[in-house]
Motif scaffolding. Structure first.
Motif, PDB file in Angstrom:
ATOM      1  N   ILE A   1       0.855  -1.194   0.000  1.00  0.00           N
ATOM      2  CA  ILE A   1       0.000   0.000   0.000  1.00  0.00           C
ATOM      3  C   ILE A   1       0.890   1.242   0.000  1.00  0.00           C
ATOM      4  O   ILE A   1       1.796   1.364   0.832  1.00  0.00           O
ATOM      5  CB  ILE A   1      -0.923   0.040   1.226  1.00  0.00           C
TER       6      ILE A   1
ATOM      7  N   SER B   1      -0.894   5.037   5.530  1.00  0.00           N
ATOM      8  CA  SER B   1      -0.943   3.726   4.871  1.00  0.00           C
ATOM      9  C   SER B   1      -1.087   2.588   5.870  1.00  0.00           C
ATOM     10  O   SER B   1      -1.773   1.592   5.606  1.00  0.00           O
ATOM     11  CB  SER B   1       0.316   3.514   4.021  1.00  0.00           C
ATOM     12  N   CYS B   2      -0.449   2.719   7.040  1.00  0.00           N
ATOM     13  CA  CYS B   2      -0.559   1.666   8.061  1.00  0.00           C
ATOM     14  C   CYS B   2      -1.972   1.606   8.628  1.00  0.00           C
ATOM     15  O   CYS B   2      -2.490   0.520   8.925  1.00  0.00           O
ATOM     16  CB  CYS B   2       0.447   1.921   9.182  1.00  0.00           C
TER      17      CYS B   2
ATOM     18  N   GLN C   1      -4.037  -0.124   5.978  1.00  0.00           N
ATOM     19  CA  GLN C   1      -3.717  -1.563   5.950  1.00  0.00           C
ATOM     20  C   GLN C   1      -4.467  -2.307   7.054  1.00  0.00           C
ATOM     21  O   GLN C   1      -5.071  -3.355   6.819  1.00  0.00           O
ATOM     22  CB  GLN C   1      -2.201  -1.751   6.106  1.00  0.00           C
TER      23      GLN C   1
ATOM     24  N   CYS D   1      -5.696  -6.178   5.550  1.00  0.00           N
ATOM     25  CA  CYS D   1      -4.651  -6.755   4.695  1.00  0.00           C
ATOM     26  C   CYS D   1      -3.652  -7.543   5.542  1.00  0.00           C
ATOM     27  O   CYS D   1      -3.607  -7.423   6.772  1.00  0.00           O
ATOM     28  CB  CYS D   1      -3.902  -5.650   3.956  1.00  0.00           C
TER      29      CYS D   1
ATOM     30  N   ALA E   1       3.762  -0.996   3.756  1.00  0.00           N
ATOM     31  CA  ALA E   1       2.823   0.119   3.644  1.00  0.00           C
ATOM     32  C   ALA E   1       3.567   1.388   4.021  1.00  0.00           C
ATOM     33  O   ALA E   1       4.193   1.452   5.076  1.00  0.00           O
ATOM     34  CB  ALA E   1       1.610  -0.088   4.552  1.00  0.00           C
TER      35      ALA E   1
END
Length: 323
Positions: free
Chosen positions: A77, A92-93, A96, A101, A106
């Motif tokens: 990601i 992004s984390c 995720q 995911c 990420a």
């Protein structure tokens, strides 16, 4: 070498609309004045209960649904944003974890309005090398949180939103993502920036965490840079302008988009325009415009797309994609 193509697309726009009429009540200008200078009639504003990760998550959900891919199939990601929920950790984390995911790589990418094209270029390298199968690329920003609504130059331009794509690997005879080009020139960094909130002014003093922009300088540099970088990309790929089905510029200001199209001799009926009703949402504008034009039936599979962007830094870039 493998091919990288767009498998799924999605976007998310906050439901709150800020119209020109509402702005003119405090700015002392008219609706006609704003439209004549920007082409913008209204823009979307993030809800008080929302943050950038929410916008990114909702756009990602749509892209996964469109590409018929489950979160478990995502290998990486990348979120392009200037307005994370927190200074750390990365947006992004958060995306995720919320999508469910696997523990995949990420990270966020910080490159202003060219962030989405920059993330696209990074994702392309992983896909073409064969190390990753499906990469979620998101552009998401909440710039209204950093807009000074007493400043006529910036308050009429910016909005919030997110757009996402799934970039996937293919061995078929299809062009997919053909070429990306990026440039930067830091000598103009103070033409558009937010002074406070970073390590130089870590404690936000009055207005130091609001955008400051030299509109005239940005306009001229944006038109010149975007025109030149797309010409460069066309030249290095050997693709002619006549082969381009749709032109998707960064939705900064319709006058800038119009001037770039004129410089490149693209007819306006080939230019995707969402700035009029969504405003300038920084790294999110191109994927939002892409998703909008796919959803309304203008962009079809096999169409050749030219994307070009410009942002604070200064940075600029372009991409050619066969959708």
């Amino acid at each position: 070498m493998y091919l990288a193509y767009i498998k799924g697309v999605g976007s998310y726009l906050p439901s709150t609309i800020l119209s020109n009429t509402e702005l003119t009540e405090t700015l002392g200008c008219t609706d006609d004045w704003i439209v004549s200078r920007t082409g913008i009639h209204e823009r979307r504003i993030i809800e008080k209960s929302e943050a950038t990760s929410d916008l990114a998550y909702f756009a990602a959900e749509q892209a996964l649904r469109d590409g018929e891919i489950s979160p478990e199939d995502i290998d990486m990601i990348i979120v392009a944003t200037e307005t994370p929920d927190h200074v750390l950790p990365p947006v992004s984390c958060q995306v995720q974890q919320r999508l469910g995911c696997r523990t995949i790589p990420a990270f966020d990418l910080h490159n202003t309005c060219v962030g989405f094209l920059s993330a696209l270029q990074v994702a392309e390298q992983y896909i073409k090398l064969g190390t990753h199968q499906n990469i979620l690329v998101i552009g998401a920003d909440s710039l209204t949180r950093f807009t000074d609504y007493s400043d006529l130059g910036t308050s009429i331009i910016f909005g919030d939103g997110a757009g996402a794509i799934i970039l996937s690997r293919s061995e078929k005879e299809a062009k997919g993502l053909i070429s990306t080009t990026l440039h930067a020139d830091g000598k103009y960094f103070d033409a558009l920036y937010i002074p406070g909130g970073g390590s130089r002014f870590p404690v936000s003093e009055e207005n130091k965490n609001k955008m400051v922009m030299d509109g005239r300088k940005i306009f001229k540099l944006a038109v010149k840079s975007m025109s030149e970088v797309l010409t460069e990309t066309l030249k290095k790929t050997g693709i002619e302008k006549e082969e381009i089905d749709w032109f998707i510029p960064h939705q900064a200001n319709f006058r800038i988009m119009e001037a770039v199209a004129r410089n490149l001799d693209f007819p306006l009926d080939k230019v995707i325009n969402t700035v009029s009703y969504f405003g300038n949402s920084c790294s999110a504008t191109i994927p939002i415009a892409l998703d909008t034009a796919i959803k309304d039936g203008r962009i079809q599979r096999g169409d050749m797309l030219a994307m070009v962007s410009f942002g604070a830094g200064l940075v600029w870039g372009s991409a050619l994609v066969e959708y």
